[in-house]
Design a protein around this motif. Structure first.
Motif, short mmCIF file in Angstrom:
data_model
loop_
_atom_site.label_atom_id
_atom_site.label_comp_id
_atom_site.label_asym_id
_atom_site.label_seq_id
_atom_site.Cartn_x
_atom_site.Cartn_y
_atom_site.Cartn_z
N PHE A 64 0.86 -1.18 0.00
CA PHE A 64 0.00 0.00 0.00
C PHE A 64 0.89 1.23 0.00
O PHE A 64 1.74 1.39 0.88
CB PHE A 64 -0.91 0.01 1.23
CG PHE A 64 -1.74 1.26 1.36
CD1 PHE A 64 -2.67 1.59 0.40
CD2 PHE A 64 -1.58 2.10 2.44
CE1 PHE A 64 -3.44 2.74 0.52
CE2 PHE A 64 -2.34 3.24 2.58
CZ PHE A 64 -3.28 3.57 1.61
N GLU A 66 1.08 5.36 0.04
CA GLU A 66 0.31 6.55 0.40
C GLU A 66 1.15 7.80 0.16
O GLU A 66 2.29 7.88 0.62
CB GLU A 66 -0.11 6.47 1.86
CG GLU A 66 -0.97 7.62 2.30
CD GLU A 66 -1.46 7.46 3.73
OE1 GLU A 66 -2.47 8.07 4.05
OE2 GLU A 66 -0.80 6.75 4.52
N GLN A 68 1.24 11.94 0.67
CA GLN A 68 0.72 13.14 1.32
C GLN A 68 1.34 14.30 0.56
O GLN A 68 2.57 14.45 0.54
CB GLN A 68 1.15 13.19 2.79
CG GLN A 68 0.64 12.05 3.62
CD GLN A 68 -0.80 12.27 4.03
OE1 GLN A 68 -1.23 13.40 4.28
NE2 GLN A 68 -1.56 11.19 4.11
N LYS A 78 -3.18 13.46 -10.16
CA LYS A 78 -3.20 12.50 -9.05
C LYS A 78 -3.51 11.09 -9.56
O LYS A 78 -2.90 10.11 -9.11
CB LYS A 78 -4.21 12.92 -7.99
CG LYS A 78 -3.85 14.18 -7.25
CD LYS A 78 -4.95 14.52 -6.28
CE LYS A 78 -4.75 15.85 -5.63
NZ LYS A 78 -5.84 16.19 -4.70
N SER A 82 -1.19 7.71 -9.34
CA SER A 82 -1.67 6.44 -8.81
C SER A 82 -1.47 5.31 -9.81
O SER A 82 -0.97 4.23 -9.47
CB SER A 82 -3.14 6.53 -8.42
OG SER A 82 -3.32 7.39 -7.34
N ALA A 104 -2.36 -1.16 -3.69
CA ALA A 104 -3.24 0.00 -3.63
C ALA A 104 -2.40 1.26 -3.48
O ALA A 104 -1.29 1.22 -2.95
CB ALA A 104 -4.22 -0.12 -2.46
N ASP A 106 -2.95 5.60 -2.56
CA ASP A 106 -3.80 6.71 -2.17
C ASP A 106 -3.00 7.99 -2.25
O ASP A 106 -1.86 8.04 -1.76
CB ASP A 106 -4.34 6.51 -0.75
CG ASP A 106 -5.27 7.64 -0.33
OD1 ASP A 106 -6.11 8.07 -1.16
OD2 ASP A 106 -5.17 8.10 0.82
N ALA A 108 -3.36 11.85 -1.13
CA ALA A 108 -4.18 12.73 -0.29
C ALA A 108 -3.53 14.09 -0.14
O ALA A 108 -2.30 14.20 -0.01
CB ALA A 108 -4.40 12.09 1.08
#
Length: 122
Positions: A64, A66, A68, A78, A82, A104, A106, A108
């Protein structure tokens, strides 16, 4: 900025080059969201346990990623980030045969007004 975290199952520890993947992710961030080279910081965290649903299988594994980032990037940028990361994971992570791998990503937005950072010299 961006701050990038990669959480991965411990069963994957010897199956991929974390430094190589981190460098590739950082380059992708430069290309897709116009991140400055020295601002990309990617950390890898190994997870001991993955539980999928109510059954799961002992061979299940996950990566995963992520991000920021500061606000201002378009939804298209974005999404491209991804999708690019998913492609890099498929290229870099080679789980053992029989492993069911979940990936996955993300992306953010971070609250610019509250975020602080510092670099300390030792």
């Amino acid at each position: 900025m961006p701050q990038i975290s990669v959480d991965y199952s411990s069963s994957l520890a010897g199956t991929f080059d974390r430094r190589g993947l981190g460098l590739a992710i950082n380059r992708l961030a430069e290309e897709t969201i116009d991140a400055k080279p020295d601002s990309c910081k990617t950390v890898f965290r190994q997870s001991e346990v993955l539980v999928v649903g109510t059954g799961g299988r002992p061979g299940d594994a996950q990566v995963f990623v992520e991000f920021q980032i500061f606000p201002g990037r378009s939804p298209e940028a974005k999404a491209a980030l991804s999708e690019g990361v998913l492609k890099l994971l498929a290229e870099y992570v080679r789980p053992a045969p029989g492993t069911r791998l979940f990936t996955a990503v993300d992306v953010a937005d971070i609250d610019r007004e509250c975020y602080r950072n510092a670099a300390l010299q030792g």
